[in-house]
Design a protein around this motif. Sequence first.
Motif, PDB file in Angstrom:
ATOM      1  N   GLN A  55       9.194  -3.099   8.868  1.00 41.70           N
ATOM      2  CA  GLN A  55       8.929  -3.011  10.310  1.00 41.70           C
ATOM      3  C   GLN A  55       7.596  -2.320  10.596  1.00 41.70           C
ATOM      4  O   GLN A  55       7.089  -2.388  11.721  1.00 41.70           O
ATOM      5  CB  GLN A  55      10.074  -2.285  11.023  1.00 41.70           C
ATOM      6  N   HIS A  56       7.021  -1.686   9.598  1.00 44.39           N
ATOM      7  CA  HIS A  56       5.698  -1.077   9.779  1.00 44.39           C
ATOM      8  C   HIS A  56       4.591  -2.128   9.873  1.00 44.39           C
ATOM      9  O   HIS A  56       3.479  -1.818  10.294  1.00 44.39           O
ATOM     10  CB  HIS A  56       5.376  -0.144   8.601  1.00 44.39           C
ATOM     11  N   LEU A  57       4.906  -3.350   9.477  1.00 42.59           N
ATOM     12  CA  LEU A  57       3.908  -4.421   9.489  1.00 42.59           C
ATOM     13  C   LEU A  57       3.955  -5.195  10.797  1.00 42.59           C
ATOM     14  O   LEU A  57       5.015  -5.360  11.397  1.00 42.59           O
ATOM     15  CB  LEU A  57       4.167  -5.391   8.326  1.00 42.59           C
ATOM     16  N   ALA A  58       2.818  -5.708  11.201  1.00 44.32           N
ATOM     17  CA  ALA A  58       2.779  -6.587  12.364  1.00 44.32           C
ATOM     18  C   ALA A  58       3.505  -7.883  12.026  1.00 44.32           C
ATOM     19  O   ALA A  58       3.410  -8.389  10.903  1.00 44.32           O
ATOM     20  CB  ALA A  58       1.336  -6.879  12.756  1.00 44.32           C
ATOM     21  N   ALA A  59       4.241  -8.426  12.987  1.00 43.19           N
ATOM     22  CA  ALA A  59       4.994  -9.660  12.763  1.00 43.19           C
ATOM     23  C   ALA A  59       4.074 -10.810  12.356  1.00 43.19           C
ATOM     24  O   ALA A  59       4.488 -11.728  11.643  1.00 43.19           O
ATOM     25  CB  ALA A  59       5.780 -10.027  14.019  1.00 43.19           C
ATOM     26  N   SER A  60       2.835 -10.756  12.781  1.00 40.57           N
ATOM     27  CA  SER A  60       1.876 -11.825  12.496  1.00 40.57           C
ATOM     28  C   SER A  60       1.411 -11.840  11.043  1.00 40.57           C
ATOM     29  O   SER A  60       0.808 -12.821  10.588  1.00 40.57           O
ATOM     30  CB  SER A  60       0.654 -11.695  13.408  1.00 40.57           C
ATOM     31  N   GLU A  61       1.686 -10.742  10.289  1.00 43.98           N
ATOM     32  CA  GLU A  61       1.195 -10.647   8.926  1.00 43.98           C
ATOM     33  C   GLU A  61       1.748 -11.745   8.017  1.00 43.98           C
ATOM     34  O   GLU A  61       1.074 -12.189   7.085  1.00 43.98           O
ATOM     35  CB  GLU A  61       1.510  -9.280   8.325  1.00 43.98           C
ATOM     36  N   SER A  62       2.977 -12.193   8.269  1.00 39.92           N
ATOM     37  CA  SER A  62       3.572 -13.237   7.424  1.00 39.92           C
ATOM     38  C   SER A  62       2.709 -14.484   7.426  1.00 39.92           C
ATOM     39  O   SER A  62       2.294 -14.983   6.373  1.00 39.92           O
ATOM     40  CB  SER A  62       4.989 -13.568   7.900  1.00 39.92           C
ATOM     41  N   GLU A  63       2.428 -14.998   8.620  1.00 38.50           N
ATOM     42  CA  GLU A  63       1.660 -16.235   8.710  1.00 38.50           C
ATOM     43  C   GLU A  63       0.195 -16.020   8.343  1.00 38.50           C
ATOM     44  O   GLU A  63      -0.465 -16.932   7.839  1.00 38.50           O
ATOM     45  CB  GLU A  63       1.792 -16.834  10.110  1.00 38.50           C
ATOM     46  N   THR A  64      -0.316 -14.817   8.584  1.00 40.60           N
ATOM     47  CA  THR A  64      -1.691 -14.522   8.169  1.00 40.60           C
ATOM     48  C   THR A  64      -1.830 -14.634   6.660  1.00 40.60           C
ATOM     49  O   THR A  64      -2.804 -15.211   6.145  1.00 40.60           O
ATOM     50  CB  THR A  64      -2.102 -13.111   8.629  1.00 40.60           C
ATOM     51  N   THR A  65      -0.846 -14.110   5.927  1.00 38.24           N
ATOM     52  CA  THR A  65      -0.899 -14.172   4.469  1.00 38.24           C
ATOM     53  C   THR A  65      -0.701 -15.594   3.963  1.00 38.24           C
ATOM     54  O   THR A  65      -1.350 -16.012   2.997  1.00 38.24           O
ATOM     55  CB  THR A  65       0.134 -13.221   3.849  1.00 38.24           C
ATOM     56  N   VAL A  66       0.189 -16.358   4.590  1.00 37.51           N
ATOM     57  CA  VAL A  66       0.370 -17.760   4.190  1.00 37.51           C
ATOM     58  C   VAL A  66      -0.934 -18.530   4.370  1.00 37.51           C
ATOM     59  O   VAL A  66      -1.355 -19.295   3.491  1.00 37.51           O
ATOM     60  CB  VAL A  66       1.506 -18.427   4.989  1.00 37.51           C
ATOM     61  N   ALA A  67      -1.593 -18.326   5.506  1.00 37.24           N
ATOM     62  CA  ALA A  67      -2.873 -18.998   5.764  1.00 37.24           C
ATOM     63  C   ALA A  67      -3.917 -18.579   4.734  1.00 37.24           C
ATOM     64  O   ALA A  67      -4.716 -19.403   4.259  1.00 37.24           O
ATOM     65  CB  ALA A  67      -3.357 -18.683   7.173  1.00 37.24           C
ATOM     66  N   TRP A  68      -3.914 -17.304   4.379  1.00 38.75           N
ATOM     67  CA  TRP A  68      -4.851 -16.790   3.374  1.00 38.75           C
ATOM     68  C   TRP A  68      -4.589 -17.450   2.019  1.00 38.75           C
ATOM     69  O   TRP A  68      -5.529 -17.856   1.323  1.00 38.75           O
ATOM     70  CB  TRP A  68      -4.704 -15.274   3.263  1.00 38.75           C
ATOM     71  N   MET A  69      -3.322 -17.571   1.636  1.00 39.66           N
ATOM     72  CA  MET A  69      -2.982 -18.199   0.364  1.00 39.66           C
ATOM     73  C   MET A  69      -3.435 -19.655   0.335  1.00 39.66           C
ATOM     74  O   MET A  69      -3.957 -20.141  -0.687  1.00 39.66           O
ATOM     75  CB  MET A  69      -1.471 -18.104   0.095  1.00 39.66           C
ATOM     76  N   LYS A  70      -3.259 -20.358   1.432  1.00 39.91           N
ATOM     77  CA  LYS A  70      -3.697 -21.749   1.504  1.00 39.91           C
ATOM     78  C   LYS A  70      -5.213 -21.851   1.324  1.00 39.91           C
ATOM     79  O   LYS A  70      -5.702 -22.718   0.600  1.00 39.91           O
ATOM     80  CB  LYS A  70      -3.285 -22.367   2.843  1.00 39.91           C
ATOM     81  N   LYS A  71      -5.935 -20.965   1.973  1.00 37.87           N
ATOM     82  CA  LYS A  71      -7.392 -20.971   1.865  1.00 37.87           C
ATOM     83  C   LYS A  71      -7.832 -20.697   0.431  1.00 37.87           C
ATOM     84  O   LYS A  71      -8.713 -21.391  -0.108  1.00 37.87           O
ATOM     85  CB  LYS A  71      -7.994 -19.931   2.809  1.00 37.87           C
TER      86      LYS A  71
END
Length: 257
Positions: A55-71
């Motif tokens: 819960q310390h992480l922003a909810a948006s971090e999940s999709e941010t990391t997925v997008a980063w992995m794709k890149k």
Amino acid sequence: MSDNLKIALIQTHLNWENPLANRNNFEKKINSISEEVDLIILPEMFTTGFTMTPQHLAASESETTVAWMKKQATIAKAAIIGSMVYQEGDKFYNRLLFVDPDGSTKHYDKKHTFTLAYEDKVYQAGKTRLILEYKGFKLCPLICYDLRFPVWARNTEAYDVLIYVANWPKPRINAWDTLLKARAIENMAYTIGVNRIGTDDLGHEYSGHSAVYNVLGETMVHAEKETILYAQLEREHIISTRNKLKFLDDQDAFSLK
């Protein structure tokens, strides 16, 4: 279909609950890969360390990391595997992502949540194994504590490669070494373990021991320091060893419910 699969294992420290810093570190590591590889493997919870406070992480971090992995997969022209804190609504998962260079993804949610650290109280447990095909090799990716449960890794699909991503602490590293080798031998599959190094904010120390074992359980590569490990998995080694020994043909017939 390829005759071999070239892999890179990234063993490094993790910044506690700091996805941006970890993504930046892994991006540098990926950019420094000195060989042409097909698959890049990162540790468990590679953006945060083994945190029980997602819960310390922003909810948006999940999709941010997925997008980063794709890149990164697109740039490296290699698939990337690693697990991360993944949030869906008000639920959290220790989710392993397999990201293909073409941008497609598959995922596996950790089945055996680590009760000693109360992971079962924080993260939803997965129920289904992921068996995927990549460049003609069948892969079975699992996460850390899953390593202690051989039935979950049982090779009933004739997979070629068993992969564990982990945050496995130094005091129990002998078990990590022993069980990785055992999983390779009993499943007649290449077995890969990718662990982290360093000390987390809870004081747990990690000593790496990332490794690759062949179908006979022989060590191909192993390291205890911050490094990138390389290995080439050969289809002929799998086929010839299984045809000669045929141990998988004699395994007990049962299934999990």
